[in-house]
Design a protein around this motif. Structure first.
Motif, PDB file in Angstrom:
ATOM      1  N   LEU A 269       8.072   4.224   8.309  1.00 29.40           N
ATOM      2  CA  LEU A 269       7.115   5.289   8.578  1.00 29.40           C
ATOM      3  C   LEU A 269       7.853   6.585   8.900  1.00 29.40           C
ATOM      4  O   LEU A 269       8.611   6.651   9.859  1.00 29.40           O
ATOM      5  CB  LEU A 269       6.252   4.859   9.775  1.00 29.40           C
ATOM      6  N   TYR A 270       7.628   7.636   8.087  1.00 29.84           N
ATOM      7  CA  TYR A 270       8.249   8.937   8.343  1.00 29.84           C
ATOM      8  C   TYR A 270       7.287   9.880   9.063  1.00 29.84           C
ATOM      9  O   TYR A 270       7.703  10.813   9.726  1.00 29.84           O
ATOM     10  CB  TYR A 270       8.707   9.577   7.027  1.00 29.84           C
ATOM     11  N   ASP A 271       6.012   9.661   8.882  1.00 32.21           N
ATOM     12  CA  ASP A 271       4.990  10.510   9.473  1.00 32.21           C
ATOM     13  C   ASP A 271       3.738   9.638   9.497  1.00 32.21           C
ATOM     14  O   ASP A 271       3.337   9.113   8.452  1.00 32.21           O
ATOM     15  CB  ASP A 271       4.802  11.754   8.573  1.00 32.21           C
ATOM     16  N   ARG A 272       3.144   9.468  10.684  1.00 30.00           N
ATOM     17  CA  ARG A 272       1.982   8.557  10.751  1.00 30.00           C
ATOM     18  C   ARG A 272       0.854   9.007   9.834  1.00 30.00           C
ATOM     19  O   ARG A 272       0.039   8.206   9.407  1.00 30.00           O
ATOM     20  CB  ARG A 272       1.490   8.449  12.194  1.00 30.00           C
ATOM     21  N   GLU A 273       0.805  10.316   9.554  1.00 28.06           N
ATOM     22  CA  GLU A 273      -0.244  10.794   8.648  1.00 28.06           C
ATOM     23  C   GLU A 273       0.029  10.362   7.206  1.00 28.06           C
ATOM     24  O   GLU A 273      -0.824  10.493   6.339  1.00 28.06           O
ATOM     25  CB  GLU A 273      -0.356  12.322   8.753  1.00 28.06           C
ATOM     26  N   LEU A 274       1.228   9.854   6.968  1.00 23.47           N
ATOM     27  CA  LEU A 274       1.546   9.307   5.635  1.00 23.47           C
ATOM     28  C   LEU A 274       1.411   7.788   5.624  1.00 23.47           C
ATOM     29  O   LEU A 274       1.997   7.114   4.776  1.00 23.47           O
ATOM     30  CB  LEU A 274       2.967   9.689   5.230  1.00 23.47           C
ATOM     31  N   ALA A 275       0.654   7.239   6.557  1.00 17.61           N
ATOM     32  CA  ALA A 275       0.425   5.788   6.572  1.00 17.61           C
ATOM     33  C   ALA A 275      -0.062   5.347   5.197  1.00 17.61           C
ATOM     34  O   ALA A 275      -0.864   6.045   4.562  1.00 17.61           O
ATOM     35  CB  ALA A 275      -0.602   5.428   7.634  1.00 17.61           C
ATOM     36  N   CYS A 276       0.425   4.224   4.741  1.00 21.20           N
ATOM     37  CA  CYS A 276       0.096   3.786   3.384  1.00 21.20           C
ATOM     38  C   CYS A 276       0.156   2.269   3.312  1.00 21.20           C
ATOM     39  O   CYS A 276       0.569   1.608   4.263  1.00 21.20           O
ATOM     40  CB  CYS A 276       1.073   4.403   2.390  1.00 21.20           C
ATOM     41  N   ALA A 277      -0.258   1.744   2.193  1.00 23.42           N
ATOM     42  CA  ALA A 277      -0.136   0.311   1.939  1.00 23.42           C
ATOM     43  C   ALA A 277       0.178   0.146   0.462  1.00 23.42           C
ATOM     44  O   ALA A 277      -0.144   1.029  -0.351  1.00 23.42           O
ATOM     45  CB  ALA A 277      -1.428  -0.407   2.289  1.00 23.42           C
ATOM     46  N   PRO A 278       0.803  -0.973   0.095  1.00 17.37           N
ATOM     47  CA  PRO A 278       1.026  -1.189  -1.343  1.00 17.37           C
ATOM     48  C   PRO A 278      -0.305  -1.098  -2.087  1.00 17.37           C
ATOM     49  O   PRO A 278      -1.325  -1.610  -1.616  1.00 17.37           O
ATOM     50  CB  PRO A 278       1.597  -2.612  -1.388  1.00 17.37           C
ATOM     51  N   PHE A 279      -0.272  -0.429  -3.238  1.00 15.33           N
ATOM     52  CA  PHE A 279      -1.521  -0.213  -3.979  1.00 15.33           C
ATOM     53  C   PHE A 279      -2.209  -1.534  -4.319  1.00 15.33           C
ATOM     54  O   PHE A 279      -3.431  -1.642  -4.244  1.00 15.33           O
ATOM     55  CB  PHE A 279      -1.229   0.579  -5.261  1.00 15.33           C
ATOM     56  N   ARG A 280      -1.407  -2.556  -4.664  1.00 18.58           N
ATOM     57  CA  ARG A 280      -2.013  -3.834  -5.073  1.00 18.58           C
ATOM     58  C   ARG A 280      -2.406  -4.722  -3.892  1.00 18.58           C
ATOM     59  O   ARG A 280      -2.950  -5.804  -4.104  1.00 18.58           O
ATOM     60  CB  ARG A 280      -1.037  -4.621  -5.956  1.00 18.58           C
ATOM     61  N   SER A 281      -2.111  -4.296  -2.661  1.00 18.05           N
ATOM     62  CA  SER A 281      -2.446  -5.123  -1.493  1.00 18.05           C
ATOM     63  C   SER A 281      -3.954  -5.115  -1.268  1.00 18.05           C
ATOM     64  O   SER A 281      -4.657  -4.226  -1.757  1.00 18.05           O
ATOM     65  CB  SER A 281      -1.743  -4.570  -0.251  1.00 18.05           C
ATOM     66  N   PRO A 282      -4.482  -6.089  -0.497  1.00 21.85           N
ATOM     67  CA  PRO A 282      -5.928  -6.077  -0.204  1.00 21.85           C
ATOM     68  C   PRO A 282      -6.356  -4.782   0.481  1.00 21.85           C
ATOM     69  O   PRO A 282      -7.408  -4.228   0.158  1.00 21.85           O
ATOM     70  CB  PRO A 282      -6.104  -7.274   0.739  1.00 21.85           C
ATOM     71  N   GLU A 283      -5.501  -4.287   1.393  1.00 21.31           N
ATOM     72  CA  GLU A 283      -5.861  -3.050   2.100  1.00 21.31           C
ATOM     73  C   GLU A 283      -5.844  -1.859   1.140  1.00 21.31           C
ATOM     74  O   GLU A 283      -6.732  -0.995   1.197  1.00 21.31           O
ATOM     75  CB  GLU A 283      -4.875  -2.789   3.247  1.00 21.31           C
ATOM     76  N   GLY A 284      -4.849  -1.826   0.266  1.00 18.82           N
ATOM     77  CA  GLY A 284      -4.738  -0.736  -0.706  1.00 18.82           C
ATOM     78  C   GLY A 284      -5.921  -0.723  -1.662  1.00 18.82           C
ATOM     79  O   GLY A 284      -6.491   0.339  -1.960  1.00 18.82           O
ATOM     80  N   GLN A 285      -6.297  -1.886  -2.130  1.00 18.88           N
ATOM     81  CA  GLN A 285      -7.419  -1.971  -3.069  1.00 18.88           C
ATOM     82  C   GLN A 285      -8.743  -1.632  -2.390  1.00 18.88           C
ATOM     83  O   GLN A 285      -9.621  -1.012  -2.996  1.00 18.88           O
ATOM     84  CB  GLN A 285      -7.477  -3.385  -3.680  1.00 18.88           C
TER      85      GLN A 285
END
Lengths: 485, 143
Positions: A269-285
Motif C-alpha cells: 500500500l502506497y496510499d490508502r486512497e489507492l486501495a485496490c484488489a486483483p481485478f479477477r478477485s471476488p472483491e474486484g469483480q
C-alpha cells in the motif's frame, strides 16, 4: 515551482518520470503538458502519478493528462491500463463521482433568437433542474425501481419516456454498462441516491447555454458532422455524475479493499486512497459490477436532465424538441474503469482502463463509435470554467499510446478557499452579467470557487491535447447562461 | 474554532485540520468542520431532529472516517445537516466503539447559506494522531 530532478522531456508535450523516481514503480509515469502547464503542476501530481505506476499489472505508463492536478489516489487526469489477469481495480483510480461526465445537446436556434430570452431560459432551467447540497430530483422512484435504473441506465430512461431512441446511440456505451449488478450495491448506496435522478449537485457541476461563433470554429467539416451547421448556433452543455449513490458505492468498496488488499492479496500500500484488489478477485469483480451500476446512474441522471432541458426549451420557444433540433452530440464519461481492446506492442489485448478525470477519445473508424462519427472520430467535450468557455474536440487515431484518452476539463490551479479569498460570488455574478453571461446559483460561495481565475487556460489545455495528438479542436463554445449548484 | 481549513494541501477538494483535548472532542471538531464545509452558517442549522449513530472499528482513524461518512449519508438520504452534540468512544480489547448523538434539520437553501456538496471523505492524507497533548486529525473531503 521546481520540477522533480528526474523529470525528463521526451517530446514537446510529453514528460517522463523514470522508474527510479520512486521505489516500487513498475513502469514510468508520463505527463502530457507544455512547458507552461508542467511548470504549473503541483508536486502532488508527480507523486500521485508515481504511486499509480507502482500498482500491479500496469501496462506501459501511468499517464496524466494536461489538465492534470493534485487529487486523491490517482491525480485528476490520471489514466492507467491494467492486465485484467494480473492487474488490479482501484476506486481511487476512478473517483468517488463514478461516471461524472459531460453531455452536449444541439439546438437550431441562433444567439440572436436566444439572447433576448436568456434570463427567462436560465431561470426556468434553474427551477427545472435541482442543484446544490443534497438536492433531490423530480423523478419519483421507489428503491426497487431504482435498482432497475442502475442496471439499465439510459435504457430505463427510454422505457419511461425520458429519452429519444437516438440519445442512447449518442452516449458512450449506449448509455448502459453491461454487467451492472444491483446486488453488488449496498442498501445504503441505494438509500443515498434513489431520489436524486435528474439533479446536478454542486461544486464544478453546471448546465450552460453556449454559442458556437464562426470565428471559434477550428474544423468546419467535423463541426458539421457533429451538427454545428448554423452561424452562432446555440448549444447546451452540462456536467454532473452519479450523485450520492455513486459516492457511496466508491466509499463502500474503498473500505472493502482496505481490508483485503494487503492481508489477503499481499499488495503493498502506497496510499490508502489507492486501495485496490486483483481485478479477477471476488472483491474486484463485485466492485466492477457495482461501479457499472453507478455509471448507469450517471447516464440516467444526465438523460433525465436532458429531458428537463428539452421541456424548458420547448415551453419557452413553443416548438417541440425535434423542431428545435435538440439532438445530442454526445455524452462522455470521465470517471470509469472499462475493459477495452487496445494494441500493445503490436498485439491486441483486452485491458482494464482506469480514467479519473479523463475522457475516452476514440479515433475515426474505431469499434464502439456511432456510424455518424465513424469518419470524424468520437466527439470529445471538454468543459472550461463558466467564464471562459468550453471546447468540442474529436478523437484521433494518434491517441493510441494513452489508450485513446484525452483531457476532461481545464484543471484547477487555485484551491477553493484561495478562489473565494480573491473573488466575491455576488460581484462575480454581476461582472458576468455585464459580459453577457447570465448565471443562477444556489451558492455565491460556490460560484466564487468556480471563477475563471481558479482554472488553467482552457485554450492552452486543448491546444496541448491537439499538439500531443490526443484530440483535435473542432469548436470553442462560449457561455451565454449558466446554472450551477 | 477547533479546526482550520488547509488550502495548501489540496487544489480541487477541501482539506482541514481539526483538534481536541480528547478523542471525543476531536470527532466533534471534525463534524463541525464538515458542516462548515457545506454551509457558511452552521449556527442557522437548528437542533430539530435527533439521531444516534453507533459504529465500531479496529482503527481509531477509520472510526472517524466512518463517523464523518455517516453524517454525509444523512445529508443525502435524509437531507439533514447535522451537528455532533455528543460523542462517546470506548475501547474494548482491540475494538473502538462510538456512540454519537447528532442533531440538525433538513437542508433549507434560503437560510443555510449553502456552499458545496460533500461527496465523500477521502483517505488521502487522512490521519488521526495524538501530539503535544492534543488529538489531531487531517481530513480531505471530495467535493
Amino acid at each position: 515551482m521546481s520540477l522533480p530532478e528526474l523529470l525528463r522531456k521526451i517530446s514537446p508535450t510529453i514528460w517522463e518520470l523514470p522508474v527510479t523516481y520512486k521505489e516500487g514503480m513498475r513502469v514510468p509515469a508520463r505527463i502530457i503538458a507544455s512547458e507552461s502547464l508542467i511548470g504549473g503542476m503541483e508536486a502532488g501530481v508527480f507523486d500521485q502519478a508515481a504511486n499509480v505506476a507502482c500498482l500491479p499489472g500496469i501496462i506501459d505508463y501511468a499517464w496524466c493528462m494536461p489538465d492534470g492536478h493534485w487529487g486523491y489516489g490517482f491525480p485528476i487526469g490520471g489514466v492507467a491500463a491494467f492486465d485484467p489477469d494480473s492487474g488490479v481495480i482501484s476506486p481511487g483510480g476512478i473517483g468517488f463521482d463514478i461516471n461524472c461526465g459531460m453531455r452536449l445537446c444541439l439546438t437550431n436556434l441562433t444567439e440572436d433568437e436566444v439572447r433576448p430570452r436568456i434570463r427567462e431560459l436560465v431561470d426556468q432551467l434553474f427551477f427545472a433542474i435541482p442543484t446544490g447540497v443534497g438536492c433531490t430530483g423530480f423523478v419519483r422512484c421507489s428503491r426497487s425501481t431504482f435498482r432497475r435504473v442502475i442496471e439499465n441506465g439510459s435504457r430505463w430512461c427510454l422505457e419511461n419516456g425520458y429519452a429519444l431512441p437516438e440519445d442512447l446511440e449518442m452516449t458512450e456505451e449506449g448509455g448502459r454498462f453491461e454487467g451492472a449488478d444491483a446486488d453488488a450495491c449496498s442498501d445504503k448506496a441505494v438509500e443515498r441516491g434513489f431520489d436524486q435522478i435528474g439533479t446536478l449537485g454542486s461544486g464544478n457541476h453546471y448546465c450552460e447555454i453556449q454559442v458556437a461563433r464562426p470565428e471559434n470554429i477550428f474544423d468546419a467539416a467535423t463541426a458539421r458532422a457533429f451538427g454545428i451547421t448554423i452561424p452562432n448556433q446555440v448549444v447546451i452543455m452540462f456536467h454532473c455524475g452519479s450523485r450520492g449513490f455513486g459516492h457511496q458505492v466508491a466509499t463502500d468498496y474503498l473500505q472493502t479493499f482496505l481490508k483485503v488488499m494487503t492481508t489477503k492479496y499481499g499488495i503493498k500500500l502506497y496510499d490508502r486512497e489507492l486501495a485496490c484488489a486483483p481485478f479477477r478477485s471476488p472483491e474486484g469483480q463485485a466492485y466492477f459490477a457495482a461501479m457499472k451500476c453507478a455509471a448507469n446512474m450517471g447516464f440516467a441522471n444526465r438523460q433525465v436532465i436532458l429531458h428537463r432541458i428539452r421541456e424548458v426549451f420547448s415551453r419557452l420557444f413553443h416548438r417541440s424538441p425535434r423542431d428545435l433540433g435538440m439532438d445530442m452530440v454526445y455524452d462522455v464519461a470521465h470517471n470509469t474503469a472499462k475493459l477495452e481492446k487496445h494494441i500493445v506492442h503490436g498485439v491486441e489485448r483486452e485491458l482494464l482502463v482506469h480514467r479519473k478525470g479523463a475522457t475516452r477519445a476514440f479515433g475515426p473508424g474505431m469499434t464502439g463509435l456511432p456510424d455518424r462519427y465513424r469518419d470524424s472520430g468520437q466527439p470529445v467535450i471538454i468543459g472550461g470554467s463558466m467564464e471562459t468557455g468550453s471546447y468540442l474536440l474529436a478523437g484521433e487515431a494518434s491517441a493510441a499510446p494513452t489508450f485513446y484518452t484525452t483531457a476532461h476539463g481545464s484543471g484547477r490551479t487555485l484551491s477553493r478557499h484561495q478562489a473565494k479569498k480573491m473573488v466575491q460570488g455576488r460581484k462575480l455574478l454581476d461582472d458576468m452579467e455585464r459580459r453577457g453571461i447570465h448565471v443562477r446559483t444556489d451558492s455565491y460561495g460556490g460560484l466564487a470557487e468556480e471563477a475563471g481565475l481558479a482554472y488553467k487556460d482552457i485554450d492552452v489545455v486543448t491546444r496541448v491535447t491537439e499538439d500531443a495528438g490526443l484530440s483535435r479542436r473542432v469548436a470553442k463554445l462560449v457561455p451565454m447562461g449558466n446554472i450551477k449548484g | 474554532m477547533p479546526y482550520r481549513f488547509q488550502d495548501e494541501i489540496t487544489t480541487a477538494d477541501v482539506a482541514f485540520e481539526a483538534w481536541g483535548d480528547t478523542r471525543e472532542e476531536l470527532f466533534i471538531s471534525c463534524a463541525t468542520a464538515l458542516l462548515r464545509t457545506m454551509t457558511a452558517a452552521p449556527e442557522q442549522v437548528a437542533h430539530e431532529q435527533k439521531r444516534v449513530i453507533r459504529l465500531k472499528h479496529e482503527e481509531l482513524d477509520l472510526l472517524l472516517f466512518s463517523f464523518l461518512q455517516e453524517l454525509i449519508f444523512h445529508k443525502d438520504a435524509h437531507r439533514l445537516l447535522l451537528h455532533a452534540d455528543s460523542v462517546r468512544i470506548e475501547q474494548r480489547e482491540s475494538i473502538f466503539k462510538l456512540v454519537a448523538t447528532v442533531s440538525g434539520e433538513p437542508i433549507d437553501a434560503a437560510r443555510h447559506r449553502l456552499l458545496v456538496d460533500v461527496k465523500a471523505v477521502t483517505l488521502h492524507r487522512f490521519q488521526v494522531l495524538f501530539r503535544d497533548n492534543q488529538w489531531r486529525a487531517v481530513v480531505e473531503l471530495d467535493v
